[in-house]
Design a protein around this motif. Structure first.
Motif, PDB file in Angstrom:
ATOM      1  N   ASP A  70     -17.413 -14.310 -12.370  1.00 35.71           N
ATOM      2  CA  ASP A  70     -17.068 -14.388 -13.790  1.00 35.71           C
ATOM      3  C   ASP A  70     -16.752 -13.003 -14.355  1.00 35.71           C
ATOM      4  O   ASP A  70     -17.567 -12.076 -14.241  1.00 35.71           O
ATOM      5  N   LYS A  71     -15.580 -12.867 -14.963  1.00 38.49           N
ATOM      6  CA  LYS A  71     -15.173 -11.594 -15.554  1.00 38.49           C
ATOM      7  C   LYS A  71     -15.660 -11.447 -16.987  1.00 38.49           C
ATOM      8  O   LYS A  71     -15.654 -10.332 -17.526  1.00 38.49           O
ATOM      9  N   GLY A  72     -16.027 -12.552 -17.606  1.00 40.22           N
ATOM     10  CA  GLY A  72     -16.506 -12.486 -18.979  1.00 40.22           C
ATOM     11  C   GLY A  72     -15.365 -12.282 -19.962  1.00 40.22           C
ATOM     12  O   GLY A  72     -14.192 -12.174 -19.593  1.00 40.22           O
ATOM     13  N   ILE A  73     -15.710 -12.209 -21.248  1.00 33.97           N
ATOM     14  CA  ILE A  73     -14.725 -11.975 -22.304  1.00 33.97           C
ATOM     15  C   ILE A  73     -15.340 -11.036 -23.335  1.00 33.97           C
ATOM     16  O   ILE A  73     -16.555 -10.783 -23.335  1.00 33.97           O
ATOM     17  N   THR A  74     -14.486 -10.501 -24.202  1.00 31.50           N
ATOM     18  CA  THR A  74     -14.928  -9.625 -25.289  1.00 31.50           C
ATOM     19  C   THR A  74     -14.466 -10.212 -26.610  1.00 31.50           C
ATOM     20  O   THR A  74     -13.280 -10.476 -26.808  1.00 31.50           O
ATOM     21  N   ILE A  75     -15.408 -10.416 -27.531  1.00 31.06           N
ATOM     22  CA  ILE A  75     -15.110 -10.948 -28.859  1.00 31.06           C
ATOM     23  C   ILE A  75     -15.702  -9.993 -29.889  1.00 31.06           C
ATOM     24  O   ILE A  75     -16.923  -9.777 -29.914  1.00 31.06           O
ATOM     25  N   ASP A  76     -14.828  -9.418 -30.723  1.00 33.41           N
ATOM     26  CA  ASP A  76     -15.269  -8.477 -31.768  1.00 33.41           C
ATOM     27  C   ASP A  76     -16.137  -7.366 -31.185  1.00 33.41           C
ATOM     28  O   ASP A  76     -17.248  -7.087 -31.665  1.00 33.41           O
ATOM     29  N   PHE A  89     -14.994 -18.471 -15.899  1.00 35.21           N
ATOM     30  CA  PHE A  89     -16.062 -19.354 -16.335  1.00 35.21           C
ATOM     31  C   PHE A  89     -16.371 -19.160 -17.826  1.00 35.21           C
ATOM     32  O   PHE A  89     -16.388 -20.122 -18.604  1.00 35.21           O
ATOM     33  N   THR A  90     -16.597 -17.930 -18.250  1.00 33.51           N
ATOM     34  CA  THR A  90     -16.889 -17.671 -19.665  1.00 33.51           C
ATOM     35  C   THR A  90     -15.688 -17.973 -20.538  1.00 33.51           C
ATOM     36  O   THR A  90     -15.821 -18.530 -21.638  1.00 33.51           O
ATOM     37  N   GLU A  91     -14.511 -17.622 -20.061  1.00 34.93           N
ATOM     38  CA  GLU A  91     -13.282 -17.871 -20.832  1.00 34.93           C
ATOM     39  C   GLU A  91     -13.126 -19.362 -21.110  1.00 34.93           C
ATOM     40  O   GLU A  91     -12.755 -19.769 -22.223  1.00 34.93           O
ATOM     41  N   ASP A  92     -13.395 -20.186 -20.104  1.00 37.72           N
ATOM     42  CA  ASP A  92     -13.292 -21.626 -20.305  1.00 37.72           C
ATOM     43  C   ASP A  92     -14.393 -22.149 -21.222  1.00 37.72           C
ATOM     44  O   ASP A  92     -14.203 -23.156 -21.925  1.00 37.72           O
TER      45      ASP A  92
END
Length: 583
Positions: free
Chosen positions: A63-69, A119-122
């Motif tokens: 999982d690469k993860g995501i960045t929000i704010d 995984f996180t993006e989905d």
């Protein structure tokens, strides 16, 4: 009757005076209990954490993860952190997904859970136009063990539920925190005197409507005197102080209303939309008029000139106020309508709770309270009736294989009839079988330490089992010789496969469900289960009565069917001896 006891006494003397025979009898008495004890111990707690924690299941995440704010989210890492605290399975966290998958194929791991790079993006795809269900790939080695996949499947389901619960909890808490920020009841109460958003708005808008009506009248008066300067100068000078004070207060009131409508009301949608900006516009207009009044210092001509030079329209401001009163009227109508709606009541109650509490509740709204009926804590204790019954059957089988059922005639009972010979030799079988039952039961209770609600009744059921099983196998062997022993083995195999001992009988093929009703194992285990877990009415005694009824079959086999088969058995015995290889 006398010949029966003479045969038994003769058997007892011959065994007592023969060391080898004594050792064999001791061995025959002990062997069945070992079979029961080892099996109960090996199945003592196979589904407990101490056992399942030895089953290795690999876990890996790409999982690469995501960045929000500017905040990073990685659900894969969150899952791994949660599993590190879980001790029910032997989790192995590999460096790469390839290592985890290869371990399943090689047999190093029973299963593997792989989280993909998106995984996180989905997980947050519901915020976008297209939703994607996040997936965890589950690999399981079904060749290594038949039961292990059932255990690891539960681990897979537990992980899925953990992820779902954590996601829902986080989402609800975030929404509640955002709502709490948008509608800060403490701020509203401090500034407006009410913690209820709609009540506060209704009150403030009603006050605003009343104030705007006053300002509307003042502007009418100001417009009237402005239009007739020559005749109303004295009149204007008289009302100037009050008009200046009222309009200055109006500017302040509009500013306060602008702050109220801008404080945490975004969630009310169209009701607050535009109110803050409109109140701000009116406040600015009233401020300009107040400055013009201040500059005029009560001079109507100078006021008109100031208003003209500043391009301030009294009529435009009045129209704006009139329009605003119309908007307020519509908003008040909608707010009063909302106040009576069930949805708002639910929302108000939700917002009154702590976000953590609401998030936890929404993630798992239903809890199941288990009330155990006839509770047995250990799996081994639950299986003790089956293994004890099976051990006693094996004990009877060993007896007929080692000890002869045929009586060798001696002078002092040479006239013994067939039924006397049958019962005379059976006494020896009966006593050894009872010793087998006693040793097995004492070991179950005090060596293994199984849970047992009624120890005496447990022994009584075992004693009846030994009597019925031993008598049936003795009768089969006495009537049919080695064929009878084979029949006893076949009956045992059928019962082991279809007695509902490991799996519920309802899950077995139909043929086993039919045979189940006629198997002595059913009633033997039923009586022992009653003794182990607890009694229900007279089920124990019913099971024992049906079990003891099998002695009728044994009597028919041993005393009636044996007669026509004696000659055949004699022929078979001679044929075996001639073979030179069979006993």
């Amino acid at each position: 009757m006398l010949n029966i006891f003479r045969i038994f006494i003769s058997d007892f003397k011959r065994i007592k005076t023969n060391v080898v025979a004594v050792v064999i009898v001791i061995g025959l008495s002990i062997l069945p209990c070992l079979y029961a004890w080892f099996n109960i111990l090996s199945n003592w707690s196979p589904y407990g954490p101490d056992a399942t924690s030895n089953i290795k299941v690999a876990v890996a995440s790409d999982d690469k993860g995501i960045t929000i704010d500017d905040t990073e989210f990685n659900m894969g890492e969150t899952v791994i952190e949660g599993l590190e605290a879980n001790t029910t399975i032997g989790w192995v966290f590999t460096d790469t997904t390839e290592e985890a998958i290869d371990g399943v194929y090689s047999g190093d791991y029973y299963a593997a859970l792989i989280m993909p790079e998106d995984f996180t993006e989905d997980m947050v795809s519901f915020l976008a136009d297209e939703m994607e269900h996040p997936e965890i790939t589950y690999y399981t080695n079904e060749k290594k063990n038949a039961i292990a996949p059932k255990i690891t499947d539960k681990a897979k389901t537990a992980v899925q539920q953990t992820v779902n619960t954590q996601f829902i909890s986080t989402l609800i808490k975030s929404c509640m925190q955002v709502s709490d920020g948008l509608i800060d009841s403490s701020v509203l109460e401090e500034e407006t005197g009410s913690s209820n958003v709609i009540d506060m708005l209704i009150g403030k808008l009603e006050e605003a409507d009343a104030d705007l009506a006053v300002y509307e009248n003042l502007l009418d008066s100001l417009m009237s005197v402005s239009g007739n300067a020559a005749s109303t100068t004295n009149q204007f000078s008289a009302v100037y102080p009050d008009m200046k004070s009222a309009i200055t207060s109006g500017q302040s009131a509009m500013g306060n209303l602008q702050n109220v409508t801008g404080t945490g009301l975004a969630s009310l949608g169209t009701i607050s939309k535009g109110l803050s900006a409109t109140f701000g516009g009116i406040s600015n207009a009233l401020g300009s008029i107040a400055k013009a009044l201040d500059t005029s210092n009560g001079n109507l001509s100078q006021l008109s000139a100031t208003l003209a030079s500043a391009n301030i329209s009294l009529s435009g401001t009045k129209d704006a106020i009139t329009d605003m009163r119309g908007v307020i009227g519509g908003r008040l109508e909608r707010l009063n309508q909302m106040k009576g709606e069930e949805g708002y009541e639910i929302l108000s109650k939700l917002l009154a709770h702590d976000p953590e509490e609401i998030g936890s509740f929404m993630a798992s709204p239903v809890e199941i309270e288990t009330e155990a009926v006839y509770e047995v804590d250990t799996y081994g204790s639950s299986m003790a009736p089956f293994y004890t019954v099976l051990a006693l059957w094996v004990g009877g089988l060993i007896l007929v294989a080692i000890i002869h059922t045929k009586v060798e005639m001696e002078p002092f009972f040479k006239n013994a009839k067939p039924h006397q010979q049958f019962f005379g030799r059976y006494i020896t079988f009966f006593l050894i079988a009872q010793v087998q039952a006693l040793i097995t039961v004492l070991g179950d209770l005090y060596f293994i330490g199984i849970e047992c609600a009624h120890p005496f009744l447990f022994w009584l059921a075992a004693s009846c089992c030994s009597f019925v099983f031993g008598f049936l196998m003795y009768a089969l062997t006495a009537a049919f010789g080695n064929i009878g022993e084979g029949i006893a083995i076949i009956i045992m195999v059928i019962q082991v496969a279809g007695a509902g001992c490991t799996f519920p009988i309802e899950t077995l093929p139909k043929v086993f469900q039919v045979f189940y009703q006629f198997q002595p194992f059913k009633y033997a285990m039923g009586a022992m289960k009653e003794a182990v877990a607890g009694m229900y009415r007279d089920d124990y005694w019913k099971d024992l009565a049906i079990l003891l009824s099998y002695t009728v079959i044994s009597l028919i086999v041993g005393l009636v069917l044996a007669v026509p088969f004696r000659k055949l058995n004699h022929i078979l015995e001679e044929s075996k001896e001639k073979s030179g290889v069979m006993l």
